[in-house]
Scaffold this motif. Sequence first.
Motif, PDB file in Angstrom:
ATOM      1  N   ALA A   1       0.649  -1.377   0.127  1.00  0.00           N
ATOM      2  CA  ALA A   1       0.054   0.005   0.260  1.00  0.00           C
ATOM      3  C   ALA A   1       0.984   1.178   0.168  1.00  0.00           C
ATOM      4  CB  ALA A   1      -1.164   0.051   1.145  1.00  0.00           C
ATOM      5  N   THR A   2       2.089   1.169   0.498  1.00  0.00           N
ATOM      6  CA  THR A   2       3.112   2.385   0.552  1.00  0.00           C
ATOM      7  C   THR A   2       4.279   1.915   0.264  1.00  0.00           C
ATOM      8  OG1 THR A   2       3.511   1.912   2.996  1.00  0.00           O
ATOM      9  CG2 THR A   2       1.614   3.246   2.414  1.00  0.00           C
TER      10      THR A   2
ATOM     11  N   SER B   1      -2.294   1.148  -5.346  1.00  0.00           N
ATOM     12  CA  SER B   1      -1.933   1.626  -4.148  1.00  0.00           C
ATOM     13  C   SER B   1      -1.511   3.046  -4.462  1.00  0.00           C
ATOM     14  CB  SER B   1      -0.353   0.927  -3.940  1.00  0.00           C
ATOM     15  OG  SER B   1      -0.513  -0.414  -3.965  1.00  0.00           O
TER      16      SER B   1
END
Length: 203
Positions: free
Chosen positions: A60-61, A82
């Motif tokens: 996600a990061t 994402s």
Amino acid sequence: MTANDHYFTAQPASSEERRTLAVHLAGRDVEVETAGGVFSPDHVDLGTEVLLRTVPAAPATGDLLDLGSGWGPVALSLALESPEAQVWAVDVNERALDLVRRNAERLGLGNVRAVLPDEVPDDVAFAAIWSNPPIRVGKDALHALLLRWMPRLAPGAQAHLVVGKNLGADSLHRWLAEQLGDAADVERVASAKGFRVLRVTSR
């Protein structure tokens, strides 16, 4: 145009050369721009489709890398999945990079950086690498490419590479395992439609 010209086209496509293509990326139907002089300009190629169907969800990061981006199906998928991550689309083809930038803007994706290899800062470590690598550049160039980028995985991060079985996927698997040694685990995690998906997990 020879088989390899699409890797090295220098100039961005003109408005007359660009065309719109409807594709399915990250679970949604979108329109993108493509042009001749880049890899697979008329569709998402089969190897990339296999890769996108078999990889786990993107982190996600963090910093995510599409190595050999072409017009951007992998980078755009990463960015759509994402939105809080920084996606690096790396290619040597300026026409391809221009198309990635146009497509990111078209899709409202502010988290894509389409750059030449030397424009990625040396201190960036990647939370994931997804790649349909340019096998046809030749073995020496391909090996140099992979040895440049695979060691830049963050500890515990994974790269997923899709390679045609008839283009040496199994020998590349063995070579990667030998070269990376104790620094990473290399496994074949999927096989479909004549392609292998290799996973490199950094230790």
